[in-house]
Design an enzyme around this catalytic site. Structure first.
Site, PDB file in Angstrom:
ATOM      1  N   TRP A 102      -4.261  -0.323  -1.684  1.00 54.12           N
ATOM      2  CA  TRP A 102      -3.216  -0.255  -2.942  1.00 54.12           C
ATOM      3  C   TRP A 102      -1.786  -0.422  -2.359  1.00 54.12           C
ATOM      4  O   TRP A 102      -0.793  -1.143  -3.046  1.00 54.12           O
ATOM      5  CB  TRP A 102      -3.291   1.273  -3.514  1.00 54.12           C
ATOM      6  N   ASP A 172       4.284   5.781  -3.128  1.00 60.18           N
ATOM      7  CA  ASP A 172       2.866   5.867  -4.104  1.00 60.18           C
ATOM      8  C   ASP A 172       2.438   6.955  -3.745  1.00 60.18           C
ATOM      9  O   ASP A 172       1.561   6.936  -2.505  1.00 60.18           O
ATOM     10  CB  ASP A 172       2.356   4.668  -4.157  1.00 60.18           C
ATOM     11  N   LYS A 196      -5.886  11.846 -10.533  1.00 59.35           N
ATOM     12  CA  LYS A 196      -6.740  12.320  -9.247  1.00 59.35           C
ATOM     13  C   LYS A 196      -6.313  13.757  -9.138  1.00 59.35           C
ATOM     14  O   LYS A 196      -6.966  14.653  -9.074  1.00 59.35           O
ATOM     15  CB  LYS A 196      -6.230  11.655  -8.008  1.00 59.35           C
TER      16      LYS A 196
END
Ligand code: PMP
Length: 361
Positions: A102, A172, A196
């Protein structure tokens, strides 16, 4: 009714208490005679919820009034281009600490907007560790530094917050937000897709320090401008009301678990139980990352061969243990043990692992 032991990587398990509350309020939310999905986002009831979710976020994170919480759409992936669009000045550069899939995606998008310096822990096309402080060289010209606190696919996690020479650090935190205490003094901006640890997909929570936000560009399309989003209290257009509602309930649940200290205690225990099983399996289960950098959210491991891994996934599913197949780009097994997963379920899964090894060792 039987609830699954849900190790999905995201969307992922949501606390049962949260689902039950949403169920109970589905037909008549706050005496409106409507569900939260049916009320106006300009109503007093909705605005109260919206503001409550923002203040809960700040309270849990330990953020003062200098932090602004905004709700955004388009997932964490949309923030990858929006961050440089907002914070990378013309002709400027930014430093990206790359420790997984990511963070690499974040670089790919940021490169369209200016010069991006990459510090990476990638070796032979894979990521098995986090960067060491000594490897983090900061460009004096960098407008900001970007990192990914937990690598969802490779199963590694920063166990320290890096020093970035006084630069503004953006993280992030999509896959480990509110799983442990955060030293917010290290950061200028934190963001996470909710799906999540914070609830359902459809909303990104971003906390940004006001002095950093003040540096964001002005001449952007309104929907892409963090300044416009904040100035309109994330109500510039219709927000994802239901996602924010579940986010709010999830934040209440986190508070009830003892906040981030409480979450950390439970998450440490789940990770300990699982890694202990892996490490005591005589190499049958093999966690391919550096021990010190192991993730407490996404526990990845390999079995002796791919046939056994396939069998493991199939039998786990039959035993009610869902979502254990590793990401398609790396294979293997992954247990995503986010906040809503119970210690007991992890223990049951360890029993399954022991039994599987006995039968297939
Ligand atoms: N960052 C991290 C750390 C992630 O784990 C993910 C999704 N798994 C993303 C970004 C992308 O999130 P989204 O699907 O919300 O765009």
């Amino acid at each position: 009714m039987k609830r699954a032991i849900n190790f999905n990587a995201g969307p992922a398990a949501i606390p049962q208490e949260v689902l039950e509350k949403a169920q109970a309020e589905m037909l008549d939310w706050k005496g409106t005679g409507m569900s939260v999905m049916e009320v106006s986002h300009r109503s007093k009831e909705y605005e109260e919820l919206h503001n409550h979710a923002q203040s809960s976020f700040r309270e849990i994170a330990g953020m003062g009034g200098e932090w602004k919480v905004i709700f955004l759409q388009g997932g964490a992936s949309t923030q990858f281009p929006l961050i440089p669009m907002n914070f990378l000045p013309e002709g400027g550069c930014a430093d990206y600490l790359v420790t997984g899939h990511w963070s690499k995606s974040a670089v790919k998008e940021a490169k369209r907007f200016g010069k991006i310096n990459v510090r990476t822990s990638e070796a032979d096309g894979v990521f098995r560790r986090i960067l060491k402080q000594s490897e983090i060289e900061i460009d004096p010209q960098a407008a900001y530094v970007h990192m990914t606190s937990n690598n969802t696919i490779f199963g590694t996690q920063w166990q320290y917050w890096p020093e970035v020479a006084g630069k503004s650090l953006i993280a992030d935190m999509s896959s480990d937000i509110f799983s442990r205490p955060i030293d917010v003094s290290k950061f200028a901006c934190i963001y996470a897709g909710a799906q999540k640890n914070l609830g359902p997909s459809g909303v990104v929570a971003m906390a940004v320090r006001e002095d950093f936000l003040a540096r964001a560009k002005e001449d952007l399309s309104s929907m892409f401008s963090y300044k416009v989003q904040q100035a309109n209290n994330s109500l510039y257009n219709t927000p994802p009301c239901f996602s924010i509602y579940i986010l709010d309930l999830t934040l209440e649940w986190i508070k009830k678990q003892g906040g981030l200290q409480g979450m950390q205690k439970v998450n440490d225990e789940k990770a300990r139980v699982l890694y202990e099983e892996i490490d005591s399996s005589g190499g049958y289960y093999n966690n391919p990352v550096e021990k010190a950098d192991r993730s407490k959210m996404n526990v990845v491991f390999r079995l002796p061969n791919e046939e056994l891994e396939e069998k493991f996934v199939k039998e786990a599913k039959a035993a009610g243990i869902i979502g254990v197949k590793g990401h398609r780009s790396v294979g293997g097994i992954r247990f995503s043990i986010y906040n809503a997963n119970l210690v007991d379920n992890v223990k049951k899964s360890v029993d399954f692992m022991k039994d599987f090894q006995k039968r297939n060792g």
